[in-house]
Design an enzyme around this catalytic site. Structure first.
Site, mmCIF file in Angstrom:
data_model
loop_
_atom_site.group_PDB
_atom_site.id
_atom_site.type_symbol
_atom_site.label_atom_id
_atom_site.label_comp_id
_atom_site.label_asym_id
_atom_site.label_seq_id
_atom_site.Cartn_x
_atom_site.Cartn_y
_atom_site.Cartn_z
ATOM 1 N N SER A 40 -4.603 2.555 3.426
ATOM 2 C CA SER A 40 -5.538 2.787 4.537
ATOM 3 C C SER A 40 -6.866 3.394 4.091
ATOM 4 O O SER A 40 -6.955 4.037 3.047
ATOM 5 C CB SER A 40 -4.885 3.714 5.574
ATOM 6 O OG SER A 40 -3.705 3.136 6.056
HETATM 7 C C1 LIG Z 1 -1.850 0.167 6.614
HETATM 8 S S1 LIG Z 1 -0.379 -0.224 5.765
HETATM 9 C C2 LIG Z 1 0.008 1.121 4.677
HETATM 10 C C3 LIG Z 1 -0.379 2.488 5.083
HETATM 11 C C4 LIG Z 1 0.079 3.535 4.123
HETATM 12 N N1 LIG Z 1 0.218 4.749 4.826
HETATM 13 C C5 LIG Z 1 -0.872 3.601 2.949
HETATM 14 O O1 LIG Z 1 -1.938 4.224 3.058
HETATM 15 O O2 LIG Z 1 -0.592 2.970 1.934
HETATM 16 C C6 LIG Z 1 0.886 -0.124 7.018
HETATM 17 C C7 LIG Z 1 2.265 -0.428 6.534
HETATM 18 O O3 LIG Z 1 3.134 -0.470 7.665
HETATM 19 C C8 LIG Z 1 4.196 -1.325 7.354
HETATM 20 N N2 LIG Z 1 4.940 -1.634 8.579
HETATM 21 C C9 LIG Z 1 4.652 -2.510 9.573
HETATM 22 N N3 LIG Z 1 5.581 -2.464 10.532
HETATM 23 C C10 LIG Z 1 6.499 -1.524 10.145
HETATM 24 C C11 LIG Z 1 7.712 -1.034 10.713
HETATM 25 N N4 LIG Z 1 8.190 -1.473 11.889
HETATM 26 N N5 LIG Z 1 8.397 -0.076 10.039
HETATM 27 C C12 LIG Z 1 7.933 0.393 8.849
HETATM 28 N N6 LIG Z 1 6.797 -0.046 8.261
HETATM 29 C C13 LIG Z 1 6.089 -0.995 8.900
HETATM 30 C C14 LIG Z 1 3.516 -2.500 6.664
HETATM 31 O O4 LIG Z 1 4.407 -3.258 5.886
HETATM 32 C C15 LIG Z 1 2.446 -1.775 5.813
HETATM 33 O O5 LIG Z 1 2.876 -1.550 4.496
#
Ligand SMILES: C[S@@+](CC[C@H](N)C(=O)[O-])C[C@H]1O[C@@H](n2cnc3c(N)ncnc32)[C@H](O)[C@@H]1O
Length: 185
Positions: A40
């Site tokens: 992010s």
């Molecule tokens: C913006 S990205 C990563 C954010 C992370 N905090 C970072 O800075 O690296 C959001 C993540 O949410 C995950 N995601 C989407 N739906 C999800 C769910 N239901 N449960 C867990 N993770 C989920 C995606 O696979 C993705 O890796």
């Protein structure tokens, strides 16, 4: 320096980026981590952590742990008397995020692979704080149910950053600006 600024200093983003993205660590925008997902935008992470107001010793859930960066930032904020549970949906990213986190020696923080059809980690609830880094179209009841009394959740819903505060049966929801996130699936 406030505690969130201290966390950013203690846990640099560069340790949570794929090697080909590391030279862009200072860029204030989301960076790709594969599978269509991102690490992010720092400015956004900072705003979310300020709203979340994590205190030492708290129990925190990080939904969408991705690269593990937010999980590690949260772990810095809770300190070793706290607990941080990250949960990630994509198996390859969950494994890589776990490796990134493990290299930072914060054993009170962990990342688990999401169980199909299960949002968050309800079996280990309640949590004092919940950070959600992917966007659902509406506030998910399943995550509200995982909040402790006096708990706070920061979650982008349909393009708007929400702060959700639970006090007994009362739920206060406030809006904190417009943001774009990958979808919560
Ligand atoms: C913006 S990205 C990563 C954010 C992370 N905090 C970072 O800075 O690296 C959001 C993540 O949410 C995950 N995601 C989407 N739906 C999800 C769910 N239901 N449960 C867990 N993770 C989920 C995606 O696979 C993705 O890796």
């Amino acid at each position: 320096m406030d505690s969130v600024a201290g966390a950013f200093e203690a846990v640099p983003r560069v340790g949570f980026l794929p090697s080909r993205q590391r030279r862009r660590a200072a860029y204030d925008g989301p960076l790709p981590i594969g599978d269509g997902q991102t690490n992010s935008q720092p400015h956004t992470v900072r705003a979310m952590l300020e709203l979340l107001d994590v205190r030492p010793g708290q129990r925190v859930l990080d939904v969408g742990a991705g690269s593990g960066w937010t999980t590690a930032l949260l772990a810095h904020l809770t300190g070793r008397d706290g607990t941080v549970k990250g949960v990630e949906l994509v198996p390859r990213i969950a494994q890589w995020g776990k490796e990134n986190l493990d290299s930072h020696q914060m054993p009170w923080a962990t990342i688990e692979l999401a169980e199909p059809g299960v949002l968050g980690l309800p079996r280990q609830a309640p949590y004092d704080r919940i950070l959600v880094s992917a966007e659902p179209p509406a506030l998910p009841d399943e995550l509200v149910a995982q909040l402790a009394d006096d708990g706070r959740m920061v979650i982008p819903v349909a393009g708007v950053m929400l702060l959700v505060v639970k006090q007994g049966d009362d739920l206060q929801v406030s809006r904190h600006g417009y943001y774009r996130f990958v979808p919560l699936r």
